[in-house]
Design an enzyme around this catalytic site. Structure first.
Site, PDB file in Angstrom:
ATOM      1  N   TYR A  81       0.865  -1.250  -0.202  1.00 37.51           N
ATOM      2  CA  TYR A  81       0.130   0.293  -0.005  1.00 37.51           C
ATOM      3  C   TYR A  81       0.925   1.038   0.045  1.00 37.51           C
ATOM      4  O   TYR A  81       1.657   1.168   0.718  1.00 37.51           O
ATOM      5  CB  TYR A  81      -1.106  -0.164   1.371  1.00 37.51           C
ATOM      6  CG  TYR A  81      -2.464  -0.403   1.676  1.00 37.51           C
ATOM      7  CD1 TYR A  81      -2.094  -2.132   2.115  1.00 37.51           C
ATOM      8  CD2 TYR A  81      -3.589  -0.640   0.746  1.00 37.51           C
ATOM      9  CE1 TYR A  81      -2.628  -2.842   1.050  1.00 37.51           C
ATOM     10  CE2 TYR A  81      -3.927  -1.603   1.056  1.00 37.51           C
ATOM     11  CZ  TYR A  81      -4.235  -2.947   1.730  1.00 37.51           C
ATOM     12  OH  TYR A  81      -4.938  -3.668   1.396  1.00 37.51           O
ATOM     13  N   PRO A 135     -12.161   0.434  -1.040  1.00 40.00           N
ATOM     14  CA  PRO A 135     -11.512  -0.652  -1.103  1.00 40.00           C
ATOM     15  C   PRO A 135     -10.205  -0.788  -0.006  1.00 40.00           C
ATOM     16  O   PRO A 135      -9.906  -2.220   0.193  1.00 40.00           O
ATOM     17  CB  PRO A 135     -11.453  -1.247  -2.473  1.00 40.00           C
ATOM     18  CG  PRO A 135     -11.640  -0.290  -2.989  1.00 40.00           C
ATOM     19  CD  PRO A 135     -13.015   0.774  -1.990  1.00 40.00           C
ATOM     20  N   LYS A 176     -11.873  -4.695   3.159  1.00 39.92           N
ATOM     21  CA  LYS A 176     -13.306  -5.104   3.929  1.00 39.92           C
ATOM     22  C   LYS A 176     -14.879  -5.544   3.489  1.00 39.92           C
ATOM     23  O   LYS A 176     -15.496  -6.107   4.211  1.00 39.92           O
ATOM     24  CB  LYS A 176     -13.394  -3.981   5.070  1.00 39.92           C
ATOM     25  CG  LYS A 176     -12.546  -3.612   6.288  1.00 39.92           C
ATOM     26  CD  LYS A 176     -12.695  -4.541   7.861  1.00 39.92           C
ATOM     27  CE  LYS A 176     -11.487  -4.271   7.773  1.00 39.92           C
ATOM     28  NZ  LYS A 176     -10.339  -5.890   7.867  1.00 39.92           N
TER      29      LYS A 176
HETATM   30  P1  RFL Z   1     -22.906  -8.419  -4.537  1.00 39.96           P
HETATM   31  O1  RFL Z   1     -20.895  -9.131  -4.973  1.00 39.96           O
HETATM   32  O2  RFL Z   1     -22.315  -7.461  -5.500  1.00 39.96           O
HETATM   33  O3  RFL Z   1     -23.230  -9.213  -5.095  1.00 39.96           O
HETATM   34  C1  RFL Z   1     -24.763  -9.056  -5.187  1.00 39.96           C
HETATM   35  C2  RFL Z   1     -25.624  -9.508  -6.085  1.00 39.96           C
HETATM   36  O4  RFL Z   1     -26.931  -9.663  -6.179  1.00 39.96           O
HETATM   37  C3  RFL Z   1     -27.318  -8.803  -7.673  1.00 39.96           C
HETATM   38  N1  RFL Z   1     -28.458  -8.637  -7.738  1.00 39.96           N
HETATM   39  C4  RFL Z   1     -29.687  -9.310  -8.086  1.00 39.96           C
HETATM   40  N2  RFL Z   1     -30.316 -10.369  -8.267  1.00 39.96           N
HETATM   41  C5  RFL Z   1     -31.502 -10.517  -8.598  1.00 39.96           C
HETATM   42  N3  RFL Z   1     -32.237  -9.509  -8.428  1.00 39.96           N
HETATM   43  C6  RFL Z   1     -32.077  -8.762  -8.231  1.00 39.96           C
HETATM   44  N4  RFL Z   1     -32.592  -7.129  -8.319  1.00 39.96           N
HETATM   45  C7  RFL Z   1     -30.865  -8.040  -8.399  1.00 39.96           C
HETATM   46  N5  RFL Z   1     -30.239  -7.143  -7.784  1.00 39.96           N
HETATM   47  C8  RFL Z   1     -28.628  -7.084  -7.587  1.00 39.96           C
HETATM   48  C9  RFL Z   1     -25.575  -9.060  -8.442  1.00 39.96           C
HETATM   49  O5  RFL Z   1     -25.973  -9.680  -9.923  1.00 39.96           O
HETATM   50  C10 RFL Z   1     -25.118 -10.071  -7.617  1.00 39.96           C
HETATM   51  O6  RFL Z   1     -24.830 -10.623  -8.037  1.00 39.96           O
HETATM   52  O7  RFL Z   1     -23.331  -8.476  -3.101  1.00 39.96           O
HETATM   53  P2  RFL Z   1     -22.373  -8.726  -1.957  1.00 39.96           P
HETATM   54  O8  RFL Z   1     -22.883 -10.311  -2.077  1.00 39.96           O
HETATM   55  O9  RFL Z   1     -23.172  -8.065  -0.660  1.00 39.96           O
HETATM   56  O10 RFL Z   1     -20.811  -9.106  -1.885  1.00 39.96           O
HETATM   57  C11 RFL Z   1     -20.051  -7.763  -1.332  1.00 39.96           C
HETATM   58  C12 RFL Z   1     -19.157  -7.767  -1.619  1.00 39.96           C
HETATM   59  O11 RFL Z   1     -18.529  -8.143  -3.073  1.00 39.96           O
HETATM   60  C13 RFL Z   1     -17.523  -5.990  -2.170  1.00 39.96           C
HETATM   61  O12 RFL Z   1     -18.023  -5.749  -0.655  1.00 39.96           O
HETATM   62  C14 RFL Z   1     -16.987  -6.933  -1.981  1.00 39.96           C
HETATM   63  O13 RFL Z   1     -16.344  -7.018  -3.798  1.00 39.96           O
HETATM   64  C15 RFL Z   1     -15.401  -5.137  -1.583  1.00 39.96           C
HETATM   65  N6  RFL Z   1     -14.082  -5.485  -2.008  1.00 39.96           N
HETATM   66  C16 RFL Z   1     -13.475  -6.193  -1.284  1.00 39.96           C
HETATM   67  N7  RFL Z   1     -14.005  -6.576  -0.220  1.00 39.96           N
HETATM   68  C17 RFL Z   1     -13.096  -7.658   0.485  1.00 39.96           C
HETATM   69  O14 RFL Z   1     -13.351  -8.346   1.373  1.00 39.96           O
HETATM   70  N8  RFL Z   1     -11.544  -7.794   0.273  1.00 39.96           N
HETATM   71  C18 RFL Z   1     -11.079  -6.815  -0.973  1.00 39.96           C
HETATM   72  O15 RFL Z   1      -9.637  -7.173  -1.336  1.00 39.96           O
HETATM   73  C19 RFL Z   1     -12.092  -6.150  -1.479  1.00 39.96           C
HETATM   74  N9  RFL Z   1     -11.335  -5.542  -2.961  1.00 39.96           N
HETATM   75  C20 RFL Z   1     -13.765  -4.974  -2.998  1.00 39.96           C
HETATM   76  C21 RFL Z   1     -12.625  -4.946  -3.318  1.00 39.96           C
HETATM   77  C22 RFL Z   1     -14.677  -4.144  -4.051  1.00 39.96           C
HETATM   78  C23 RFL Z   1     -13.627  -4.366  -5.313  1.00 39.96           C
HETATM   79  N10 RFL Z   1     -14.827  -2.755  -6.389  1.00 39.96           N
HETATM   80  C24 RFL Z   1     -15.483  -3.760  -7.632  1.00 39.96           C
HETATM   81  C25 RFL Z   1     -16.465  -1.974  -5.822  1.00 39.96           C
HETATM   82  C26 RFL Z   1     -11.813  -3.892  -5.084  1.00 39.96           C
HETATM   83  C27 RFL Z   1     -13.299  -3.597  -5.907  1.00 39.96           C
HETATM   84  C28 RFL Z   1     -12.177  -2.982  -6.623  1.00 39.96           C
HETATM   85  C1  PHB Z   2      -7.897  -6.901  -4.441  1.00 37.56           C
HETATM   86  O1  PHB Z   2      -6.473  -7.200  -4.656  1.00 37.56           O
HETATM   87  O2  PHB Z   2      -8.038  -6.250  -5.323  1.00 37.56           O
HETATM   88  C2  PHB Z   2      -7.029  -6.634  -3.189  1.00 37.56           C
HETATM   89  C3  PHB Z   2      -6.537  -6.150  -2.190  1.00 37.56           C
HETATM   90  C4  PHB Z   2      -6.704  -5.392  -1.138  1.00 37.56           C
HETATM   91  C5  PHB Z   2      -7.328  -4.102  -1.255  1.00 37.56           C
HETATM   92  C6  PHB Z   2      -8.618  -4.029  -1.838  1.00 37.56           C
HETATM   93  C7  PHB Z   2      -8.327  -4.746  -3.432  1.00 37.56           C
HETATM   94  O3  PHB Z   2      -7.498  -3.098  -0.113  1.00 37.56           O
END
Ligand code: RFL
Ligand code: PHB
Length: 391
Positions: free
Chosen positions: A201, A293, A297
Site C-alpha cells: 500500500y 476498498p 473489508k
Molecule cells: P455483490 O457481490 O454485489 O452481489 C450482489 C448480487 O446481487 C445481484 N442482484 C440481483 N439479483 C436478483 N435481483 C435483483 N434485483 C438484483 N440486483 C442485484 C447482483 O447481480 C450480484 O450478483 O454483493 P455481496 O454479496 O454483498 O458481496 C459484497 C462484495 O462483493 C463487496 O463488498 C467486495 O467485492 C468489496 N471489495 C473487497 N472486499 C473485501 O473484503 N476485500 C477486498 O480486497 C475487496 N476489494 C472490493 C475490492 C470491491 C471492489 N469493487 C469493484 C467495488 C476491490 C474492488 C475493486
Molecule cells: C485486491 O487484490 O483486489 C485487493 C487487495 C486489497 C485491497 C483491495 C483490493 O485493499
C-alpha cells in the site's frame, strides 16, 4: 414457488447464506439477476480475513481455497520512498489473511449449491419485495421472460448496492449515512508474477497505489485516479509508468511489467443503511453497506452479516427464541461501523485529495510514521486489517 428463506443475489453474501442454511437443514431459494458466467468472472475482492477463512472451512467450502489460496502474514506500507512491513501474527496473537479472489469463492459456493440441488436461479431478477410486515413476505421476480412470485418466511436482500431489497424498508424508518470520495481506483490484472510477496500500500504525492496479486503468476494492481476517469484513457504503458513512480523506493526494488488482461475503474464510497432489517426482510452485505476498498473489508463484512443471520435463524428454529434475530441489525451495525471507521482511516491516510494542502500531506506522513514507530498504532492497523471478531 415457496421456501423458508428467499435470498436475492448470488454474490458472496447470498451464496454463503444459502450454504450455511443448507448445512443447518433450512431450505432457501437464491434468485440472481445475472448469468452464471458473469457472476463467476466479476473482478472484485482479493483478501479474506482470518474469520472469513474459518467460516468457509466450517461451511465445507474451503477445499480449493486451502490448496490455491496464498496465506499472507503482513502488508508493506510505502511512503517517502521508505518501506515498512506490518507483521500481523506478531501484533495480533497469530492472526493473518489469505489472498483468494472473490471470483473463486463464488465459483466454489455456486458449485456446492448446484451439487446439493439447492435452488439457485440465474437470470432471475427480483422486481420487488412485498409484505415485509406480514408473516409471509414475498419476492416478485422475472425468470426466462415470465413473472413469478417466491413466497417465503423470510426474505434476505443480498442484492448489492444497486439492488431492490432496500426499498422494502420504508423511507420514514430508513437512515442513510454516506460519503463519496473525489477519486476512484483504476484496477488492472496482468500476466506477470507479483513484484513483491505481500501486498504493498503506497502513499505518494501523485496519489495512492496498491500492488496485489491473484496467483503466483498474476498481478493485480490499483492506482488512485480522479473520480469519473475512463479506464480507456490510460494506456498500459502509462499505467506501468505511474505504478513505477508511486511505488518507488530508495533500495533496489523493481516493478515487474507484463501484459495487461483487464482494466476497469471503481468509484469509492462509504455508505451505511440503517436499520438492516424491517419486519421479515433482512439486508446483508453491500445491500446494506459499502466501504471504500482500501481496507479490504467489503466481502468480509458480507460474510459477517450472513453468519450472524444464519445463527439467528438456526437458534429460532432450535429453541424458539428470536432474541438473536431481533438483535441482527444492531449486532451487524456495530461491526459495520468499526469497518467503516477502519476503511475511512486507511483511505484518508493513503490517498491524496485533489484539494490537499502541504499541511494535509505532512499529517498523512506523520500518521504513517507513527505506525512505523509506535507498536500501539501498528497493532491498531494489524487488528483492523485481519478483522473484527464475528459474534
Ligand atoms: P455483490 O457481490 O454485489 O452481489 C450482489 C448480487 O446481487 C445481484 N442482484 C440481483 N439479483 C436478483 N435481483 C435483483 N434485483 C438484483 N440486483 C442485484 C447482483 O447481480 C450480484 O450478483 O454483493 P455481496 O454479496 O454483498 O458481496 C459484497 C462484495 O462483493 C463487496 O463488498 C467486495 O467485492 C468489496 N471489495 C473487497 N472486499 C473485501 O473484503 N476485500 C477486498 O480486497 C475487496 N476489494 C472490493 C475490492 C470491491 C471492489 N469493487 C469493484 C467495488 C476491490 C474492488 C475493486
Ligand atoms: C485486491 O487484490 O483486489 C485487493 C487487495 C486489497 C485491497 C483491495 C483490493 O485493499
Amino acid at each position: 414457488m415457496r421456501t423458508t428463506v428467499g435470498i436475492i443475489g448470488a454474490g458472496p453474501a447470498g451464496l454463503l447464506l444459502a450454504r450455511l442454511l443448507h448445512n443447518a437443514g433450512i431450505d432457501s431459494v437464491v434468485l440472481e439477476s445475472r448469468d452464471r458466467d458473469y457472476v463467476e468472472h466479476r473482478q472484485r475482492a482479493g483478501i479474506l480475513e482470518q474469520g472469513t477463512v474459518d467460516v468457509l472451512r466450517e461451511a465445507g467450502a474451503a477445499a480449493r481455497m486451502d490448496r490455491e489460496g496464498i496465506g499472507h502474514d503482513g502488508i508493506e506500507l510505502r511512503f517517502d520512498r521508505r518501506r515498512h512491513r506490518v507483521d500481523f501474527p506478531a501484533l495480533t496473537g497469530g492472526r493473518s489473511v489469505m489472498v483468494y479472489a472473490q471470483t473463486e469463492v463464488c465459483k466454489d459456493l455456486i458449485a456446492l449449491q448446484l451439487a446439493a440441488g439447492g435452488p439457485l436461479l440465474f437470470e432471475a431478477e427480483a422486481l420487488a419485495v412485498e409484505g415485509a410486515e406480514t408473516p409471509s413476505p414475498h419476492v416478485r421476480f422475472r425468470h426466462q421472460g415470465r413473472e413469478d412470485v417466491l413466497e417465503c418466511d423470510y426474505v434476505v436482500g443480498c442484492d448489492g448496492f444497486w439492488g431492490v431489497a432496500r426499498k422494502a424498508v420504508p423511507a420514514d424508518v430508513s437512515r442513510v449515512f454516506e460519503r463519496t470520495y473525489p477519486f476512484g481506483w483504476l484496477g488492472i490484472l496482468a500476466d506477470v508474477p507479483p513484484s513483491h510477496d505481500e501486498l504493498v500500500y503506497a502513499r505518494h504525492d501523485r496519489g495512492f497505489a496498491l500492488l496485489s496479486m491473484r496467483s503466483p503468476t498474476v498481478t493485480r494492481a490499483y492506482l488512485q485516479v480522479p473520480a469519473g476517469t475512463d479506464a480507456a484513457d490510460w494506456s498500459d504503458e502509462e499505467i506501468w509508468d505511474e505504478l513505477d513512480r508511486r511505488l518507488e523506493t530508495d533500495d533496489a526494488w523493481t516493478l515487474k511489467r507484463g501484459p495487461v488482461t483487464a482494466k476497469s475503474v471503481t468509484p469509492m464510497r462509504s455508505h451505511v443503511h440503517e436499520p438492516m432489517r424491517h419486519g421479515r426482510v433482512f439486508l446483508a452485505g453491500d445491500a446494506a453497506h459499502i466501504v471504500p476498498p482500501t481496507g479490504a473489508k467489503g466481502l468480509n463484512l458480507a460474510v459477517g452479516d450472513v453468519v450472524t443471520l444464519a445463527r439467528a435463524l438456526v437458534e429460532l428454529r432450535d429453541t424458539g427464541s428470536d432474541a438473536r434475530l431481533e438483535a441482527y441489525s444492531a449486532t451487524c451495525l456495530r461491526r459495520v461501523w468499526q469497518a467503516e471507521r477502519f476503511s475511512y482511516d486507511m483511505t484518508t491516510m493513503l490517498h491524496r485529495a485533489p484539494d490537499a494542502t502541504g499541511f494535509d500531506d505532512r499529517v498523512q506522513l506523520a500518521r504513517l510514521d507513527r505506525i512505523a514507530t509506535a507498536r500501539s498504532a501498528e497493532t491498531d492497523l494489524a487488528e483492523g486489517y485481519t478483522g473484527f471478531p464475528l459474534d
